[in-house]
Design an enzyme around this catalytic site. Sequence first.
Site, short mmCIF file in Angstrom:
data_model
loop_
_atom_site.label_atom_id
_atom_site.label_comp_id
_atom_site.label_asym_id
_atom_site.label_seq_id
_atom_site.Cartn_x
_atom_site.Cartn_y
_atom_site.Cartn_z
CG ASP A 298 -2.21 8.16 -4.63
OD1 ASP A 298 -3.08 8.56 -5.41
OD2 ASP A 298 -2.33 8.19 -3.40
CG HIS B 213 -0.60 10.03 0.72
ND1 HIS B 213 -1.17 8.87 0.27
CD2 HIS B 213 -1.28 10.38 1.84
CE1 HIS B 213 -2.14 8.51 1.09
NE2 HIS B 213 -2.23 9.42 2.05
CG ASP C 83 12.51 -2.86 31.97
OD1 ASP C 83 12.20 -2.72 33.16
OD2 ASP C 83 13.18 -2.03 31.34
CG HIS D 53 -1.71 1.19 1.47
ND1 HIS D 53 -2.70 1.57 0.60
CD2 HIS D 53 -1.71 2.15 2.45
CE1 HIS D 53 -3.29 2.68 1.03
NE2 HIS D 53 -2.70 3.05 2.15
CG ASN D 54 -0.20 5.00 0.64
OD1 ASN D 54 -0.97 5.05 -0.32
ND2 ASN D 54 -0.51 5.51 1.82
CD GLU E 224 -2.33 2.69 -3.25
OE1 GLU E 224 -3.43 3.26 -3.33
OE2 GLU E 224 -1.76 2.46 -2.17
CG ASN F 162 22.31 -10.20 34.53
OD1 ASN F 162 21.80 -9.29 33.86
ND2 ASN F 162 22.59 -10.07 35.81
CE LYS G 292 -7.46 -2.83 -7.50
NZ LYS G 292 -7.61 -1.38 -7.49
CD GLU H 130 -6.77 5.81 -5.38
OE1 GLU H 130 -7.68 6.64 -5.42
OE2 GLU H 130 -6.96 4.60 -5.23
#
Length: 750
Positions: A340, A353, A700, A308-309, A338, A669, A436, A387
């Site tokens: 864009d 973006h 911890d 994605h992106n 993708e 340890n 696509k 996109e």
Amino acid sequence: AESGGTLVLLGIQSDDNLQRMMVGSMMRKVKSRTWKKQRHFRLQEDGLTVGYKSSWARKIHSAFSLCDVEAVREGHQSEILLSIADEFPPDRCFTLVFRGRRGNLDLVAETAAEAQAWIHGIRTLLENIENMGESEKLDQWICDWFHKGDKNKDGRMNFKEVRKLLKMMNMDMNEEHALLLFTTADKSQTDSLNNEEFVQFYKMLTEREEVVGLFQEYSSDGEKLSVCDLEDFLREEQLESENSQQRASELIDRYEPSDGAKTLPAMSIDGFLMYLCSSEGSIFNLEHKGIYQDMTLPLCHYFICSSHNTYLLEDQLRGQSSVEGYIQALKRGCRCVEVDCWDGANGEPVVYHGHTLTSKILFKDVVATVGNYAFKVSEHPVILSLENHCGIDQQRVMAMHLSSILGDKLLKAPLNGRTPYDLPSPEELKGKIILKWKKIGGITDNLDAAEEDVSDEDETDKDNFSSEDQNHGNKKSKQSLCAELSDLVVYCKSVHFRSFEHSRIHSKPIEVSSFSEFKARKYLKEAGTEFVRHNARQLTRVYPTGMRTDSSNFCPQEMWNIGCQIVALNVQTAGMEMDLNDGFFRQNGSCGYILKPDFLRKPESNFDPERPQDFEGYHPQRLLIRVISGQQLPKLSKKEGSIVDPLVKVEIYGVPQDQAKQETRHIDNNGFNPIWNETLEFAIHTPDLAIVRFVVEDYDKASRNDFVGQYALPFKSIQPGYRHIHLLSKDGTSIPPSSLFVHIGITEAS
């Protein structure tokens, strides 16, 4: 150099380029068109580390290991070096590409000859590292520690230096025991250890009691494993009964270091340990390392590794857009990326973006990069998910770039002149890039019109916060589409999802709908079985909500549970979600396509992930994991006295009933050779969908545990018996020789 030392291992003394690298060179480190700083680079004595410093600095302030370098690119082969191409000729420029998500290192040498020395020298070292056997890698690792511990560089280490080194190696050892081992190894009786003596000291230090015990349990004489002894072990513990005698002989031949034992033939404890630490002794089934699944079924019958992106290297508000994002995703095995697209200056479409401060890159550069890298890792098809926010004119430019740059790689017409009704298989589409996007009219219509106004159906269910829906809602927007770009869509026509009933009656297999994670989650809860049946007929893409401005990820497992094929993740963001994705797609040759289980491929399936026990093919299993020990876990803190307190978590991901986590106690340890010997038990209701993730953490009590290492794999790819798990970093890169030693038992659940 010392016998067995690094310099001999890598043959540095006989190579002019490597000699030149050890002398060192002034080169420009380039971060941008304006940031170009002179640094002195030098190959260190271990033959594996390159240190660099400012010309005025006395000490090296930065370094990197060549084990982390994946490749060397010559010339202007990065965006940064291309931006200064007018300033420096290509024969002086080169780029180091690192494994994982670490950024590239762009360098400019003073002369072309200097650049060539480094390019060829680094390639020689990378080839040597690649060709090292397991035993050589271990010797290499020990020698590296020797060089780190030998503070005064006299080729020897006194006991004080050894004590400091043990702390560096993540081990807090009883001083008396350490002194005893030190004295035993000090054959020269000089109160110091040379390189060879240190190797002996290390081997005594790392004697694996748990492995010695196992070896002696199967050894007839307590000294060695005969072919029969090893055959018994393989049959009874590793559950390898097929050709076990031949297999035992092959393992002796492959892993036994002693020629004397080989002639018997028999296996010593050293050979046995080498076998257990090898890929054949790994938890991951080697038969699943290559392509072992049927690749001739329609595309919708496969899970597809997806990004994605893809253009982003960081977050989606201010992050950098880069073609490197595509290179990284494709190298990780992604088969759907993708793009864009937005109108750019000078008639050239750009990728970024939208409506954010992320930087912009040219669409044509993205296309060229995808064309160059699409099939380096896998020959199976790549889906280019558009996109598109461009106007008609720049859509035409996009169509021109796609056709001219990708050429025959771009699928422009149905295979073999068939009507594009049914989806072809990954096998039939090998070497092809598929677009696509939306398509004007019906899939078989004659597209004479230059443009047509159609609904923006592809992404109308995008979240309000996503740039992918600029209407801030689910109203349909109108977008003019140009015929040239529409004509390039053959098998992945983007359509708006109306309902499962509508899809069942009207949809065609070549149509793809996209869902945000929220929408997909809503549908899977309301109508899980319907969603499964929908995904048996056609492709579905699921993407992270636009509210994830930090480029975080959702867990892909719940989408795989209902058969969603294109589960798109922010590949640039490390974490549990990407560990699962990497682990899941590690099988089937890492080709990016995984055949869905048959119950997710049947159009009339009654499978519902919420109720797996109601499904006719329900065969639950029981998983028993004895976490025995850990080896050489990485040190987290640079502080001298800091040593990890490790614990092991085992997490199961799958259908909701399979989701489970258990953990061992922590060991104080000792990150060097902790022993747990604890058994964890899990019920697996849907084995075909389960993924097992091992995580080592530093305990911890005051705050959250720190991450140490991880490894994830499909439940169906687990090998039973005594196995090593070779741990990976948060980035998914290997951190040898860090491992876990476990015993795995898998039985039918009653």
